[in-house]
Design an enzyme around this catalytic site. Structure first.
Site, short mmCIF file in Angstrom:
data_model
loop_
_atom_site.label_atom_id
_atom_site.label_comp_id
_atom_site.label_asym_id
_atom_site.label_seq_id
_atom_site.Cartn_x
_atom_site.Cartn_y
_atom_site.Cartn_z
N LEU A 146 34.87 -1.64 15.78
CA LEU A 146 35.65 -2.18 14.67
C LEU A 146 36.73 -3.13 15.17
O LEU A 146 37.91 -2.95 14.91
CB LEU A 146 36.26 -1.04 13.84
CG LEU A 146 36.58 -1.40 12.39
CD1 LEU A 146 35.30 -1.58 11.59
CD2 LEU A 146 37.45 -0.33 11.74
N GLY A 147 36.30 -4.15 15.90
CA GLY A 147 37.20 -5.23 16.27
C GLY A 147 37.30 -6.24 15.15
O GLY A 147 37.07 -5.92 13.98
N ARG A 148 37.62 -7.48 15.50
CA ARG A 148 37.77 -8.52 14.47
C ARG A 148 36.49 -8.67 13.64
O ARG A 148 36.53 -8.70 12.41
CB ARG A 148 38.12 -9.86 15.12
CG ARG A 148 39.45 -9.91 15.85
CD ARG A 148 39.67 -11.30 16.42
NE ARG A 148 40.87 -11.40 17.23
CZ ARG A 148 40.90 -11.18 18.54
NH1 ARG A 148 39.79 -10.86 19.18
NH2 ARG A 148 42.03 -11.29 19.21
N ILE A 149 35.36 -8.82 14.34
CA ILE A 149 34.11 -9.03 13.62
C ILE A 149 33.70 -7.76 12.88
O ILE A 149 33.25 -7.82 11.73
CB ILE A 149 33.01 -9.49 14.59
CG1 ILE A 149 33.35 -10.88 15.13
CG2 ILE A 149 31.64 -9.50 13.91
CD1 ILE A 149 32.43 -11.36 16.24
N ASP A 250 20.16 -11.04 16.11
CA ASP A 250 20.63 -12.38 16.47
C ASP A 250 20.73 -12.55 17.97
O ASP A 250 20.90 -13.66 18.46
CB ASP A 250 22.00 -12.65 15.83
CG ASP A 250 22.48 -14.07 16.06
OD1 ASP A 250 21.72 -15.00 15.71
OD2 ASP A 250 23.59 -14.25 16.58
N GLU A 255 17.75 -14.25 26.79
CA GLU A 255 17.78 -15.38 25.86
C GLU A 255 17.66 -16.69 26.63
O GLU A 255 18.26 -16.82 27.69
CB GLU A 255 19.09 -15.38 25.07
CG GLU A 255 19.29 -14.15 24.22
CD GLU A 255 20.62 -14.20 23.45
OE1 GLU A 255 21.28 -15.27 23.47
OE2 GLU A 255 21.00 -13.20 22.86
N HIS A 273 20.39 -16.45 18.22
CA HIS A 273 21.81 -16.35 18.58
C HIS A 273 22.60 -17.43 17.83
O HIS A 273 23.39 -18.17 18.42
CB HIS A 273 22.01 -16.49 20.09
CG HIS A 273 23.29 -15.87 20.57
ND1 HIS A 273 23.42 -15.26 21.79
CD2 HIS A 273 24.52 -15.75 19.99
CE1 HIS A 273 24.64 -14.81 21.95
NE2 HIS A 273 25.33 -15.10 20.86
#
Length: 310
Positions: A146-149, A250, A255, A273
């Site tokens: 539960l950080g900024r994003i 994503d 990648e 991504h």
């Protein structure tokens, strides 16, 4: 007119960022096999490529590393600090668009958006019936990190009528959603599990086969964090056997060369991504990078991720 300062590019960067930098600086592409790179005060990388102690040793005059992205797990911050290298990066700029993309992937996987598109384009409508999707209203979204994003995703989920719970190392005072200390307990409780944790050793392989079994056959996994957070062999098996209902991804372990077995699965929505790639965010991100570089050159303050890491 004085010569423009040369900036070393440590990896391929997006064309829009390269064009913006080229208007102000002389850009030089790094070729590691060529040996030391003296004379460069500024270098640019991306969060996916990062930079480490070995590279820093090749650049004895480096004083600023500018990284496109929020992730810092591939940058050796301690090594940078020891060598007096500031590390500028771009937190906050991408938060809202990544959260939007997480919601899009959630709906894409649960309501079969991409599958319905393929169904119509293949001429199957009218000859057969689409399989039913999964309703999200009044379901539970479990946010991992539960950080900024994570908080931006949680706000959106709550606004859409989902119950929100989350897990992380410790409770956050003032947060209105339930904190579930155990990731396994959260997976058992959630209908959708959304990954927004940072990459790195602490989260490598966090999502494994037992956790996917706990999420269950009507559960949806969404990953806008890092591919390393998920054990992909376990996820592919869970999708193939319908141990979980579906996934929206994503990010991937390798990648852009993702595991080709994903391509054969109908119950996974794949994105390159691209969660942060909007016109607005690209403009804001490039402006932030340019502003930080100019602040460094003028001796003005900017957010330095390496500060205090030495």
């Amino acid at each position: 007119m004085p010569p423009r300062e040369a900036v070393l590019l440590l990896c391929p960067i997006p064309a829009d960022l390269r064009a913006a930098l080229a208007e102000r600086f002389e850009l030089v592409d790094d070729r590691p096999g060529e040996g030391p790179r003296p004379g460069f005060r500024i270098a640019v990388t991306t969060a996916i490529n990062g930079a480490g102690a070995t590279q820093f040793e090749r650049m004895p005059d480096l004083r600023l590393l500018s990284s496109q992205g929020t992730g810092l797990e591939r940058i050796d911050l301690a090594a940078a600090a020891r060598r007096g290298i500031a590390v500028a990066y771009t937190p906050d700029v991408m938060t809202e668009d990544v959260a939007d993309a997480a919601i899009g992937l959630m709906y894409g996987a649960a309501r079969l958006v991409a599958e319905a598109d393929r169904f119509v384009r293949a001429g199957r409508w009218g000859q057969e019936r689409m399989r039913p999707g999964i309703s999200l209203h009044r379901k539970t979204a479990g946010i991992v990190g539960l950080g900024r994003i994570g908080q931006a995703v949680a706000r959106r989920c709550a606004g859409l009528g989902l119950t929100v719970a989350w897990t992380g190392p410790r409770p956050k005072p003032g947060v209105p959603w339930d904190h579930v200390p155990s990731l396994m307990d959260l997976a058992e409780r959630a209908d959708v599990l959304i990954l927004t944790v940072p990459g790195g050793a602490d989260t490598d392989g966090l999502i494994d086969a037992p956790l996917l079994r706990a999420l269950g056959p009507r559960g949806i996994l969404v990953n806008v964090a890092r591919g390393s957070v998920v054990q992909e062999e376990a996820l592919i098996d869970a999708l193939r056997t319908r141990t979980i209902a579906g996934a929206g991804l994503d990010v991937f372990a390798t990648e852009p060369g993702l595991d080709p077995r994903f391509l054969a699965l109908e119950n996974v929505v794949l994105a390159p991504h691209s969660a942060s790639i909007t016109q607005e965010t690209r403009a804001a991100l490039i402006a932030r990078i340019l502003d930080d570089i100019e602040a460094f050159r003028a001796g003005q303050p900017f957010l330095d991720a390496a500060a205090g890491r030495g």
